[in-house]
Design an enzyme around this catalytic site. Structure first.
Site, short mmCIF file in Angstrom:
data_model
loop_
_atom_site.label_atom_id
_atom_site.label_comp_id
_atom_site.label_asym_id
_atom_site.label_seq_id
_atom_site.Cartn_x
_atom_site.Cartn_y
_atom_site.Cartn_z
N GLN A 207 0.84 -1.20 0.00
CA GLN A 207 0.00 0.00 0.00
C GLN A 207 0.88 1.25 0.00
OE1 GLN A 207 -2.22 -0.88 3.58
NE2 GLN A 207 -0.35 -1.45 4.66
N HIS B 295 -8.19 3.08 19.77
CA HIS B 295 -7.39 2.02 20.40
C HIS B 295 -7.99 1.56 21.73
CE1 HIS B 295 -4.10 3.72 17.65
NE2 HIS B 295 -4.56 2.62 17.13
N ASP C 257 0.86 -12.56 7.02
CA ASP C 257 -0.50 -12.41 6.53
C ASP C 257 -1.48 -12.84 7.63
OD1 ASP C 257 -3.03 -12.89 5.38
OD2 ASP C 257 -2.16 -13.41 3.44
N ASP D 12 -7.80 -5.17 13.66
CA ASP D 12 -7.57 -3.73 13.49
C ASP D 12 -7.08 -3.53 12.06
OD1 ASP D 12 -6.80 -1.12 13.57
OD2 ASP D 12 -5.19 -1.39 15.02
N SER D 13 -8.00 -3.64 11.13
CA SER D 13 -7.65 -3.65 9.71
C SER D 13 -7.92 -2.30 9.08
CB SER D 13 -8.48 -4.71 8.99
OG SER D 13 -9.84 -4.31 8.97
N ASP E 238 0.93 -8.10 11.46
CA ASP E 238 0.61 -7.11 10.41
C ASP E 238 1.33 -7.52 9.14
OD1 ASP E 238 0.50 -4.70 8.73
OD2 ASP E 238 -0.33 -3.75 10.51
N PRO F 204 -4.89 -4.76 0.97
CA PRO F 204 -4.49 -5.99 1.67
C PRO F 204 -5.54 -6.54 2.64
CG PRO F 204 -3.22 -4.10 2.46
CD PRO F 204 -3.98 -3.64 1.27
N GLU G 254 -9.72 -0.52 5.57
CA GLU G 254 -11.00 -0.80 4.92
C GLU G 254 -10.86 -2.01 3.98
OE1 GLU G 254 -13.50 2.36 3.51
OE2 GLU G 254 -12.16 3.83 4.38
#
Lengths: 289, 289
Positions: free
Chosen positions: A45, A76, A151, A169-170, A120, A176, A172
């Site tokens: 990204q 958080h 992954d 905690d991704s 992550d 990825p 949108e």
């Protein structure tokens, strides 16, 4: 003289650079940038670290606001403390995504937690968060934390009956993170959790992404005994109202006994808000029907 | 061909006009405008009616978003229904400001209300809201409504023991609304209310205007037996989190018995949210200490 100041006809001109995130095709937020600290196309990204006047240092991924020093505490705290106070004894915790380290920082406030794994996919997010967001990422080197660049979807698929709490905690569901909004992923989470495990996932906002919330709730309901939605106010996120989905095998976040709450230092979360955050505006509650 | 389309070298160019509200010196929202419906400098303020792609028709005063067709329900429902369900029998209601008519529309959903007086200093707001925001202003001609173009501060000063509920739906404390954020005004409201009266005032947002909230709470506490703050999510207002101050002589909005709620049609307010809206994020609650 700072690089953005120029002389013309003997007068100093001060240029002002603004970053605008189009949160929809026709609406966005805009903010003054003092300087760009780092910009790079990673393997996964576009990553930008900017210093903003209003929000302090800020992480952008694919031109979307991920977190800022001034308002990061809302997201958080609300990701971490709602499931962690719902579970009576969370010891082994997994964070999928969250390379900025903010969720991990909050997780470590719970003394029951013996191990917190962060997975992550993009090591650059971790690297530059440590460098430019130390207030947020500063606990990633804690001995209880296991940081893995991997992954998240695959990590979940390989895990079995392992975690007490999983937090997604991704970004949108573009780029990825697209796999992290599928029924297969939620089924994997259920398998990766212990028999009384609980998970939470950020679920975007009800003003612009009503369908996403509806779909996630429908999918999670098919897999988990208890499915809930709660909200929090995050001013730099689209609409200012952010949603979180809970899927739980046994413990209901609405039925946490008062003696389970211990003292922690927060700026947004309180034990009263733990329950009030589930009381939804009517149009949001209607999405779940 | 629409006026914003131009031909150049045989190709149609479509211009796109965006309105940006700087909510602080360094942060704002920006949105695409389809067309400007009306613009005028009234006796009191700059008034613009714009048609936006994301939010529908929108009223701006002095370049600040006042209300939009898509998200107006949050503000208007939360101003009206919290005090009206707290008071056991509201019959005579006053709205100060609110010339767009949205609060009045919600007030009229309460069958106990016999009379609703609207006092807005700027008749142009009323006139153009009726023309361009009929979904919002459409109830201003109801026989129970008395619309007056007058100075709200002076109207309050002349009133004595008259109203059950007073709602202050003002602009920010700049321009014509500056008097509506003074202790003298709150004292006048106390006098204008009956002995069990209750008032609510919009109180801006805790992210950018913490001092305003702190000051209003301090001033209202000196005059009213019961002072409370509650919040709602309004995406087109600064920070997305809007605050409202309640001052009440007798009835506590947190102690409304369940049988007082009757069925009304809403999109945001629910009887559960009536109480949950008072459960504040920690940093907001800290402003009241």
């Amino acid at each position: 003289m700072r690089p953005l100041d120029y002389m013309r006809n003997g007068r100093k001109l001060v240029m002002s650079i603004w970053f605008t995130e189009k949160q929809t095709q026709n609406f966005g937020i805009t903010m003054k940038i003092n300087k760009t600290l780092h910009t790079e196309q990673t393997e996964f990204q576009k990553l930008d670290m900017i210093e903003t006047e209003e929000w302090g240092n800020m992480l952008l991924l694919d031109d979307m606001v991920m977190t800022s020093v001034r308002d990061e505490f809302v997201y958080h705290e609300m990701v971490a403390h709602v499931p962690l106070f719902t579970h009576p004894n969370p010891e082994n915790v997994l964070v999928v995504g969250g390379g900025d380290g903010g969720v991990i920082r909050e997780v470590l406030k719970h003394p029951s937690v013996k191990k917190a794994t962060l997975v992550d996919i993009d090591g650059k997010v971790i690297e530059y968060s440590k460098k430019f967001l130390p207030e947020i990422a500063g606990k990633l080197d804690d001995p209880r934390v296991d940081v893995r660049v991997d992954d998240g979807f695959m990590h979940i698929a390989k895990s079995d009956n392992e975690y007490d709490v999983i937090m997604v905690d991704s970004t949108e569901p573009v780029g990825p993170a697209v796999n992290l909004f599928t029924k297969g992923f939620y089924a994997g989470i259920a398998k990766a959790l212990k028999e009384d495990g609980i998970f939470v996932a950020q679920s975007d906002n009800p003003w612009f992404k009503a369908d996403l919330i509806r779909n996630v709730q429908r999918d999670v309901k098919e897999i988990f005994a208890i499915t809930r939605l709660y909200v929090a106010n995050i001013p730099t996120y689209p609409s200012g109202l952010w949603a979180f989905t809970i899927g739980s095998k046994k413990y209901d976040p609405l039925e946490v006994s008062k003696d389970r709450f211990h003292e922690i230092e927060t700026k947004y979360y309180t034990k009263e808000l733990h329950k009030a955050a589930f009381v939804l505006p009517k149009f949001v509650g209607d999405l779940l029907k």
